[in-house]
Enzyme design. Sequence first.
Site, PDB file in Angstrom:
ATOM      1  N   TYR A 118     -11.537   8.313 -18.187  1.00  0.00           N
ATOM      2  CA  TYR A 118     -11.940   8.538 -16.792  1.00  0.00           C
ATOM      3  C   TYR A 118     -13.757   7.904 -16.499  1.00  0.00           C
ATOM      4  CZ  TYR A 118      -8.025  11.230 -15.608  1.00  0.00           C
ATOM      5  OH  TYR A 118      -6.715  11.657 -15.519  1.00  0.00           O
ATOM      6  N   PRO A 167      -0.674  15.535  -6.250  1.00  0.00           N
ATOM      7  CA  PRO A 167       0.161  16.299  -5.230  1.00  0.00           C
ATOM      8  C   PRO A 167      -0.082  15.663  -3.735  1.00  0.00           C
ATOM      9  CG  PRO A 167      -1.839  17.709  -5.937  1.00  0.00           C
ATOM     10  CD  PRO A 167      -1.517  16.293  -6.727  1.00  0.00           C
ATOM     11  N   LEU A 168      -1.185  14.975  -3.554  1.00  0.00           N
ATOM     12  CA  LEU A 168      -1.364  14.626  -2.287  1.00  0.00           C
ATOM     13  C   LEU A 168      -1.021  13.097  -2.053  1.00  0.00           C
ATOM     14  CD1 LEU A 168      -5.124  15.809  -1.767  1.00  0.00           C
ATOM     15  CD2 LEU A 168      -2.791  16.764  -0.994  1.00  0.00           C
ATOM     16  N   GLY A 200      -3.452  10.368  -1.851  1.00  0.00           N
ATOM     17  CA  GLY A 200      -3.963  10.208  -0.266  1.00  0.00           C
ATOM     18  C   GLY A 200      -2.965  10.060   0.894  1.00  0.00           C
ATOM     19  N   LEU A 249      -0.744  11.953   1.731  1.00  0.00           N
ATOM     20  CA  LEU A 249      -0.327  13.313   2.402  1.00  0.00           C
ATOM     21  C   LEU A 249      -1.547  13.800   2.689  1.00  0.00           C
ATOM     22  CD1 LEU A 249       2.183  14.501  -0.256  1.00  0.00           C
ATOM     23  CD2 LEU A 249       2.550  13.555   2.016  1.00  0.00           C
ATOM     24  N   GLY A 294      -2.745  12.648   5.736  1.00  0.00           N
ATOM     25  CA  GLY A 294      -2.885  12.179   7.174  1.00  0.00           C
ATOM     26  C   GLY A 294      -3.552  11.149   7.436  1.00  0.00           C
TER      27      GLY A 294
END
Length: 341
Positions: A55, A207-208, A211, A213, A215
């Site tokens: 990273y 988990p999103l 991005g 999830l 919106g």
Amino acid sequence: MQYRVLGRTGIRVSPYALGAMMFGAHGNTDHDDSTRIIHKALDAGINFIDTADAYAHGESEEIVGKALKGRRDNIVLATKLHLPMGDDPNQRGNSQRWIMTAVENSLRRLQTDHIDLYQIHRPDPDTDVEETLSALSDLVHSGKVRAIGSSTMPASDIVEAQWVAERRGLERFRTEQPTYSILNRGIEAEVLPVAQRYGMGTLVWSPLAQGLLTGRIRKGQQTDLRRAAYFKHLSDERRLDAVEQIIPLAEKAGLRMTHLAMAFAIAHPGVTSAIIGPRTMEQLDDLLAGVDVTLTDEILDRIDEIVPPGTDVGMLDMAYLPPALQRPDLRRRPVGERAAA
């Protein structure tokens, strides 16, 4: 904040883990601001931090190391190795040679004498898993590493690694880090059940859904999400169609999309923690505001209708593909051998 046992390690971790991928050159370049984000997450009860040497080419580990001064003993610190860290062909992978070098580099950047969870970032088909486990076992025995884990491993590789560890008397992978979200449920079919069978903790990433999830990416609309221009899966029509069905579900339940997505990820009994990767304080505040959200069976049933259990909607660009799927020559016979006669 409630805490869950990380597999059979006896280590207790928060259901939200703070991912540090966005700290450094590829996200938040302000070290002081990144430190404030880390401290706020810790103050909220998150005690699990996940980073990696790759990273921002080590910068993320350096930021985490500075931020944990005076608080290290209360934190479960995880990092990873495998991805390239230089032009040298041996500065990557899961060989014993590289593991022994990479761990020292990570310890120095993190300013600590031990890593609580040391993970291989990706499988390495070119390295015998016995060599990898042997090197990682030496690190555990030396006290530099407390537990070892894998990431994005297919179920068959997980089983092989467990078998090799048992037969050779080596340390076992105690955790697995796969991708998991409402849009990527493929691990429900085999990876999660196998991990549960072997008593492994599971630390899920994205988990999103990168991005989708949140919106902020809608079908037929412009988005301010910068990464949308670089990743194909963020414009995948199948994924966008699913999102358009999930948005009204969240609205009807009176939930933010991010809260629905996170609550879904940690509701599975095979998931120990879900990684959040805020770049800004506002993003962290939004995610922390949803820590007490509980999804009803009715909402989960509706999600099952939109994305059936054990299935993925489209492909995630950053997911691991084994060589058998990447290389045409491994799934196509020579032209002269393809016919039945």
